[in-house]
Design a protein around this motif. Structure first.
Motif, PDB file in Angstrom:
ATOM      1  N   PRO A 182     -11.133   0.915  12.018  1.00  0.00           N
ATOM      2  CA  PRO A 182     -10.315   1.783  11.170  1.00  0.00           C
ATOM      3  C   PRO A 182      -9.491   2.786  11.974  1.00  0.00           C
ATOM      4  CG  PRO A 182     -12.533   1.591  10.281  1.00  0.00           C
ATOM      5  CD  PRO A 182     -12.550   0.932  11.625  1.00  0.00           C
ATOM      6  N   THR A 183      -9.982   3.179  13.149  1.00  0.00           N
ATOM      7  CA  THR A 183      -9.254   4.194  13.930  1.00  0.00           C
ATOM      8  C   THR A 183      -7.982   3.625  14.550  1.00  0.00           C
ATOM      9  OG1 THR A 183     -10.633   3.602  15.797  1.00  0.00           O
ATOM     10  CG2 THR A 183     -11.290   5.552  14.542  1.00  0.00           C
ATOM     11  N   GLN A 184      -7.832   2.322  14.558  1.00  0.00           N
ATOM     12  CA  GLN A 184      -6.641   1.732  15.181  1.00  0.00           C
ATOM     13  C   GLN A 184      -5.563   1.344  14.173  1.00  0.00           C
ATOM     14  OE1 GLN A 184      -7.905  -1.442  17.746  1.00  0.00           O
ATOM     15  NE2 GLN A 184      -9.186  -0.075  18.955  1.00  0.00           N
ATOM     16  N   GLU A 185      -5.766   1.728  12.917  1.00  0.00           N
ATOM     17  CA  GLU A 185      -4.757   1.388  11.913  1.00  0.00           C
ATOM     18  C   GLU A 185      -3.553   2.327  12.045  1.00  0.00           C
ATOM     19  OE1 GLU A 185      -5.064  -1.222  10.409  1.00  0.00           O
ATOM     20  OE2 GLU A 185      -7.189  -1.655  10.236  1.00  0.00           O
ATOM     21  N   LEU A 186      -2.446   1.917  11.417  1.00  0.00           N
ATOM     22  CA  LEU A 186      -1.243   2.755  11.419  1.00  0.00           C
ATOM     23  C   LEU A 186      -1.580   4.137  10.878  1.00  0.00           C
ATOM     24  CD1 LEU A 186       1.329   0.274   9.834  1.00  0.00           C
ATOM     25  CD2 LEU A 186       1.198   0.979  12.226  1.00  0.00           C
ATOM     26  N   ILE A 187      -0.998   5.162  11.495  1.00  0.00           N
ATOM     27  CA  ILE A 187      -1.277   6.515  10.989  1.00  0.00           C
ATOM     28  C   ILE A 187      -0.274   6.882   9.903  1.00  0.00           C
ATOM     29  CG2 ILE A 187      -2.319   7.309  13.146  1.00  0.00           C
ATOM     30  CD1 ILE A 187       0.380   8.902  13.532  1.00  0.00           C
ATOM     31  N   PHE A 188      -0.647   7.842   9.089  1.00  0.00           N
ATOM     32  CA  PHE A 188       0.270   8.358   8.069  1.00  0.00           C
ATOM     33  C   PHE A 188       1.345   9.171   8.795  1.00  0.00           C
ATOM     34  CE2 PHE A 188       1.517  11.446   4.803  1.00  0.00           C
ATOM     35  CZ  PHE A 188       1.747  10.591   3.746  1.00  0.00           C
ATOM     36  N   PRO A 189       2.637   8.979   8.465  1.00  0.00           N
ATOM     37  CA  PRO A 189       3.688   9.691   9.202  1.00  0.00           C
ATOM     38  C   PRO A 189       3.515  11.208   9.099  1.00  0.00           C
ATOM     39  CG  PRO A 189       4.614   7.991   7.776  1.00  0.00           C
ATOM     40  CD  PRO A 189       3.163   8.097   7.434  1.00  0.00           C
ATOM     41  N   PRO A 190       3.378  11.906  10.234  1.00  0.00           N
ATOM     42  CA  PRO A 190       3.149  13.359  10.182  1.00  0.00           C
ATOM     43  C   PRO A 190       4.270  14.101   9.461  1.00  0.00           C
ATOM     44  CG  PRO A 190       2.896  12.512  12.436  1.00  0.00           C
ATOM     45  CD  PRO A 190       3.391  11.377  11.613  1.00  0.00           C
ATOM     46  N   GLU A 191       5.517  13.570   9.530  1.00  0.00           N
ATOM     47  CA  GLU A 191       6.640  14.238   8.864  1.00  0.00           C
ATOM     48  C   GLU A 191       6.375  14.398   7.371  1.00  0.00           C
ATOM     49  OE1 GLU A 191       6.782  11.477  10.606  1.00  0.00           O
ATOM     50  OE2 GLU A 191       8.208  11.712  12.250  1.00  0.00           O
ATOM     51  N   LEU A 192       5.652  13.432   6.792  1.00  0.00           N
ATOM     52  CA  LEU A 192       5.412  13.487   5.360  1.00  0.00           C
ATOM     53  C   LEU A 192       4.336  14.501   4.999  1.00  0.00           C
ATOM     54  CD1 LEU A 192       5.610   9.703   4.391  1.00  0.00           C
ATOM     55  CD2 LEU A 192       7.371  11.459   4.243  1.00  0.00           C
ATOM     56  N   ILE A 193       3.536  14.916   5.980  1.00  0.00           N
ATOM     57  CA  ILE A 193       2.544  15.958   5.718  1.00  0.00           C
ATOM     58  C   ILE A 193       3.243  17.322   5.702  1.00  0.00           C
ATOM     59  CG2 ILE A 193       0.492  17.130   6.683  1.00  0.00           C
ATOM     60  CD1 ILE A 193      -0.403  14.434   7.766  1.00  0.00           C
ATOM     61  N   LEU A 194       4.296  17.445   6.515  1.00  0.00           N
ATOM     62  CA  LEU A 194       4.992  18.733   6.623  1.00  0.00           C
ATOM     63  C   LEU A 194       6.001  18.941   5.505  1.00  0.00           C
ATOM     64  CD1 LEU A 194       5.637  18.591  10.487  1.00  0.00           C
ATOM     65  CD2 LEU A 194       3.827  19.818   9.282  1.00  0.00           C
ATOM     66  N   MET A 231       0.849  -1.193   0.000  1.00  0.00           N
ATOM     67  CA  MET A 231       0.000   0.000   0.000  1.00  0.00           C
ATOM     68  C   MET A 231       0.887   1.247   0.000  1.00  0.00           C
ATOM     69  SD  MET A 231      -3.016   1.174   2.651  1.00  0.00           S
ATOM     70  CE  MET A 231      -1.995   1.895   3.940  1.00  0.00           C
ATOM     71  N   VAL A 232       0.618   2.122  -0.932  1.00  0.00           N
ATOM     72  CA  VAL A 232       1.332   3.396  -1.005  1.00  0.00           C
ATOM     73  C   VAL A 232       0.350   4.495  -0.597  1.00  0.00           C
ATOM     74  CG1 VAL A 232       2.523   5.015  -2.535  1.00  0.00           C
ATOM     75  CG2 VAL A 232       2.835   2.546  -2.852  1.00  0.00           C
ATOM     76  N   SER A 233       0.786   5.328   0.352  1.00  0.00           N
ATOM     77  CA  SER A 233      -0.103   6.393   0.847  1.00  0.00           C
ATOM     78  C   SER A 233       0.541   7.743   0.586  1.00  0.00           C
ATOM     79  CB  SER A 233      -0.336   6.234   2.351  1.00  0.00           C
ATOM     80  OG  SER A 233      -0.743   4.919   2.647  1.00  0.00           O
ATOM     81  N   ARG A 234      -0.258   8.676   0.150  1.00  0.00           N
ATOM     82  CA  ARG A 234       0.256  10.025  -0.116  1.00  0.00           C
ATOM     83  C   ARG A 234      -0.705  11.069   0.457  1.00  0.00           C
ATOM     84  NH1 ARG A 234       4.424  10.844  -3.483  1.00  0.00           N
ATOM     85  NH2 ARG A 234       5.044   9.116  -4.826  1.00  0.00           N
ATOM     86  N   TYR A 235      -0.118  12.140   0.954  1.00  0.00           N
ATOM     87  CA  TYR A 235      -0.909  13.275   1.426  1.00  0.00           C
ATOM     88  C   TYR A 235      -1.219  14.173   0.241  1.00  0.00           C
ATOM     89  CZ  TYR A 235      -2.179  17.505   3.961  1.00  0.00           C
ATOM     90  OH  TYR A 235      -2.846  18.610   4.422  1.00  0.00           O
ATOM     91  N   LEU A 246      12.132   3.204  -6.816  1.00  0.00           N
ATOM     92  CA  LEU A 246      12.229   3.857  -5.505  1.00  0.00           C
ATOM     93  C   LEU A 246      12.119   5.376  -5.630  1.00  0.00           C
ATOM     94  CD1 LEU A 246      15.020   2.027  -3.501  1.00  0.00           C
ATOM     95  CD2 LEU A 246      12.571   2.057  -3.061  1.00  0.00           C
ATOM     96  N   CYS A 247      12.687   5.914  -6.714  1.00  0.00           N
ATOM     97  CA  CYS A 247      12.698   7.383  -6.845  1.00  0.00           C
ATOM     98  C   CYS A 247      11.296   7.951  -7.060  1.00  0.00           C
ATOM     99  CB  CYS A 247      13.634   7.805  -7.974  1.00  0.00           C
ATOM    100  SG  CYS A 247      13.175   7.086  -9.550  1.00  0.00           S
ATOM    101  N   SER A 248      10.327   7.101  -7.347  1.00  0.00           N
ATOM    102  CA  SER A 248       8.960   7.614  -7.523  1.00  0.00           C
ATOM    103  C   SER A 248       8.236   7.739  -6.189  1.00  0.00           C
ATOM    104  CB  SER A 248       8.167   6.677  -8.448  1.00  0.00           C
ATOM    105  OG  SER A 248       7.905   5.454  -7.778  1.00  0.00           O
ATOM    106  N   LEU A 249       8.903   7.357  -5.093  1.00  0.00           N
ATOM    107  CA  LEU A 249       8.212   7.289  -3.811  1.00  0.00           C
ATOM    108  C   LEU A 249       8.564   8.430  -2.868  1.00  0.00           C
ATOM    109  CD1 LEU A 249       8.487   3.434  -3.345  1.00  0.00           C
ATOM    110  CD2 LEU A 249       6.406   4.748  -3.781  1.00  0.00           C
ATOM    111  N   GLN A 250       9.168   9.475  -3.413  1.00  0.00           N
ATOM    112  CA  GLN A 250       9.467  10.648  -2.585  1.00  0.00           C
ATOM    113  C   GLN A 250       8.174  11.156  -1.941  1.00  0.00           C
ATOM    114  OE1 GLN A 250      12.151  12.099  -1.684  1.00  0.00           O
ATOM    115  NE2 GLN A 250      11.607  14.186  -1.148  1.00  0.00           N
ATOM    116  N   GLY A 251       8.173  11.282  -0.623  1.00  0.00           N
ATOM    117  CA  GLY A 251       7.002  11.816   0.076  1.00  0.00           C
ATOM    118  C   GLY A 251       5.889  10.811   0.309  1.00  0.00           C
ATOM    119  N   ALA A 252       6.105   9.573  -0.103  1.00  0.00           N
ATOM    120  CA  ALA A 252       5.034   8.566   0.069  1.00  0.00           C
ATOM    121  C   ALA A 252       5.362   7.642   1.238  1.00  0.00           C
ATOM    122  CB  ALA A 252       4.893   7.741  -1.206  1.00  0.00           C
ATOM    123  N   ALA A 253       4.326   7.121   1.878  1.00  0.00           N
ATOM    124  CA  ALA A 253       4.512   6.099   2.915  1.00  0.00           C
ATOM    125  C   ALA A 253       4.169   4.751   2.299  1.00  0.00           C
ATOM    126  CB  ALA A 253       3.601   6.381   4.100  1.00  0.00           C
TER     127      ALA A 253
END
Ligand code: FES
Ligand code: FES
Length: 196
Positions: free
Chosen positions: A183-195, A30-34, A53-60
């Protein structure tokens, strides 16, 4: 590619290497993006064998190791596929789990159409797909059976008026005993990637 990075550098071998060309889904992650425009987080299932790998800048990236484990706690998707006998040799199972997990992150109560669409890219040589779908459909709220939809003849009609025969029918699992999906107990999106 992400697949060789995961398996060879990080030693995360839960993501399987099958065809290596986007055809089997064994390497699904699973790839997640803000999305700054909408301030939302989007989750996509993707074939790690096709992702540079280079396409995943900023993605979790979430792999099957991040979803659940027999050492800690298995995820409801893993439990339901296993209890429905949707895993035989098990090679396709991490990919199936990740496709279904991604769907549930975006839509915790999917329809049958959503499920068949999201599993369309995952091949299985063993199960014939039916047990996998049976496990996954337990997340549906709607009842997709023709009986429930008011059709006259239905594959489940057999002994429906015979309560005793109904009770004696062998069942692989009891829906009420499944781990609930929170759903509320799933891993969160890394906040660093939002900033970023
Ligand atoms: Fe088959 Fe990636 S290994 S789709
Ligand atoms: Fe063997 Fe799916 S369980 S390929």
């Amino acid at each position: 590619m992400l697949l060789s990075f995961l398996r060879e550098k990080l030693r995360l071998t839960g993501t399987k290497s099958g065809c290596g060309g986007g055809g089997c889904g064994a390497c699904t992650v699973m790839v997640s993006r803000y999305q700054p425009a909408t301030k939302t987080i989007m989750h996509f299932s993707a074939n790690a064998c096709l992702l540079p790998l280079c396409s995943l800048q900023g993605a979790a990236v979430t792999t099957v190791e991040g979803v659940g484990s027999t050492k800690s706690r298995i995820h409801p998707v893993q439990e339901r596929i296993a209890k429905a006998h949707g895993s035989q040799c098990g090679f396709c199972t991490p990919g199936m789990v990740m496709s279904m997990y991604t769907l549930l992150r975006n839509k915790p109560q999917p329809s049958m159409e959503d499920i068949t669409q999201h599993l369309a890219g995952n091949l299985c040589r063993c199960t014939g797909y039916r047990p996998i779908i049976d496990g996954c459909r337990t997340f549906c709220q709607e009842d997709n059976c023709c009986q429930a939809n008011g059709a006259g003849d239905c594959c489940f009609n057999g002994d429906k008026n015979d309560d005793e025969a109904e009770r004696e029918k062998p069942r692989l699992f009891n829906n009420e005993e499944f781990l609930p999906l929170h759903p509320t107990q799933e891993l969160i999106f890394p906040p660093e990637l939002i900033l970023m």
